[in-house]
Scaffold this motif. Structure first.
Motif, short mmCIF file in Angstrom:
data_model
loop_
_atom_site.label_atom_id
_atom_site.label_comp_id
_atom_site.label_asym_id
_atom_site.label_seq_id
_atom_site.Cartn_x
_atom_site.Cartn_y
_atom_site.Cartn_z
N VAL A 232 -16.63 28.03 -81.70
CA VAL A 232 -15.30 27.50 -81.36
C VAL A 232 -14.42 27.31 -82.58
CG1 VAL A 232 -16.26 26.38 -79.32
CG2 VAL A 232 -16.01 25.06 -81.44
N LEU A 235 -12.92 22.17 -86.03
CA LEU A 235 -12.50 21.06 -85.19
C LEU A 235 -12.14 19.86 -86.05
CD1 LEU A 235 -15.34 22.35 -83.64
CD2 LEU A 235 -14.27 21.03 -81.82
N GLU A 261 -5.17 21.43 -80.74
CA GLU A 261 -6.07 22.60 -80.71
C GLU A 261 -7.52 22.16 -80.75
OE1 GLU A 261 -6.33 26.96 -82.88
OE2 GLU A 261 -5.47 25.27 -83.98
N GLU A 264 -8.74 21.37 -77.26
CA GLU A 264 -9.06 22.57 -76.50
C GLU A 264 -10.39 23.16 -76.94
OE1 GLU A 264 -5.82 25.25 -76.94
OE2 GLU A 264 -4.37 23.97 -75.87
N ARG A 265 -10.64 23.16 -78.23
CA ARG A 265 -11.90 23.71 -78.73
C ARG A 265 -13.09 22.84 -78.35
NH1 ARG A 265 -10.10 25.88 -84.83
NH2 ARG A 265 -8.77 27.56 -84.05
#
Length: 286
Positions: A232, A235, A261, A264-265
């Motif tokens: 992914v 983060l 973002e 979402e990850r």
């Protein structure tokens, strides 16, 4: 070892738990109350056959490590955990040092944080429990031998653990580990385990030894951390640490702000689940 009493205690402890108590869904209708044997075995990291034999008074004497795993799986209180040890002829873990027994209520909170990586660690950095998303983020630390579950030892001695973080962030994490151990060893001078860990790391890691000599002292209870995940990506997560003073345990929660973002990850990471996509059990900072 009192096999009959042990079997009865295990059966009764299993029967009083509902699937929701350990973060499981009830699923199909159950004919009897409580958890199934295979569910307890899975939570404790043992085979169903081994656990079944314990409940049928014909199992071998469990190791101390296995007893600790059973106590956590069955959400035993500290007194109940000690009773479990006594039934097998084992001396319970000492209570005057930092407890490694996670209280049932804290495990329940951990299980309910299904959409947030969270784990319980001691103030000296030993990982005691992880939820599924924490395992997906930093690896299944609980699958490693007990000696290899300390975050400071992993960070300074296992190169794979450092790969969880961008290179430019690693000095920050290194200082955090050392400063926290400084605080713990000063607060509990009679506890041999933190002192032994410091002695080992000073001998085996030049980086740790140099930072130790700087005599920084702190416990970080909130921070923003960046994690590198092979699937992914990067983060940016907010870290909050809740402290249990009585048990010297920390509930460490990593979250992402909605709309970012990173959020979402993190949701994608939930989908990825516990597939073997990240360095297995390498841990990271608390």
């Amino acid at each position: 070892m009192n096999r009959a009493e042990l079997a009865d205690f295990l059966r009764r402890s299993r029967a009083r738990l509902e699937p929701s108590d350990v973060g499981l869904t009830a699923g199909a209708r159950r004919r009897t109350p409580g958890l199934r044997r295979e569910e307890v075995a899975s939570l404790a990291g043992m085979s169903v056959d081994y656990y079944t034999r314990l409940e049928q008074s014909r199992g071998p004497r469990p190791s101390r490590q296995m007893l600790t795993a059973l106590a956590r799986a069955l959400r035993l209180t500290q007194d109940e955990r000690d009773h479990l040890f006594h039934l097998t002829g084992e001396e319970p873990p000492r209570r005057e040092t930092a407890s490694t027994h996670v209280r049932p209520g804290l495990l329940l909170v951990l299980d309910r944080l299904y959409d947030t990586p969270a784990q319980v660690v001691t103030d000296a950095g030993e990982v005691l429990a992880q939820n599924a998303l924490a395992k997906a983020l930093v690896g299944d630390v609980m699958s490693r031998p007990p000696r290899d579950r300390n975050l400071a030892r992993l960070f300074f001695l296992d190169p794979a653990a450092r790969e969880l973080f961008p290179e430019e962030d690693r000095p920050f994490h290194a200082r955090g580990h050392v400063a926290a151990l400084r605080a713990v060893t000063a607060a509990r001078p009679d506890d041999p385990e933190p002192a032994a860990l410091v002695a080992e790391l000073r001998e085996r890691s030049e980086e740790f030894a140099a930072l130790w000599d700087e005599h920084e002292v702190s416990q970080r209870y909130r921070a923003t951390k960046r994690f590198r995940h092979p699937v992914v990506g990067l983060l940016d997560l907010d870290c909050e640490v809740l402290l249990s003073h009585e048990h010297h345990q920390l509930l460490v929660i990593h979250s992402a702000r909605p709309g970012t973002e990173a959020h979402e990850r993190l949701q994608l990471l939930r989908v990825v689940g516990l597939q073997d996509l990240s360095p297995s059990g390498v841990g990271g900072e608390a």
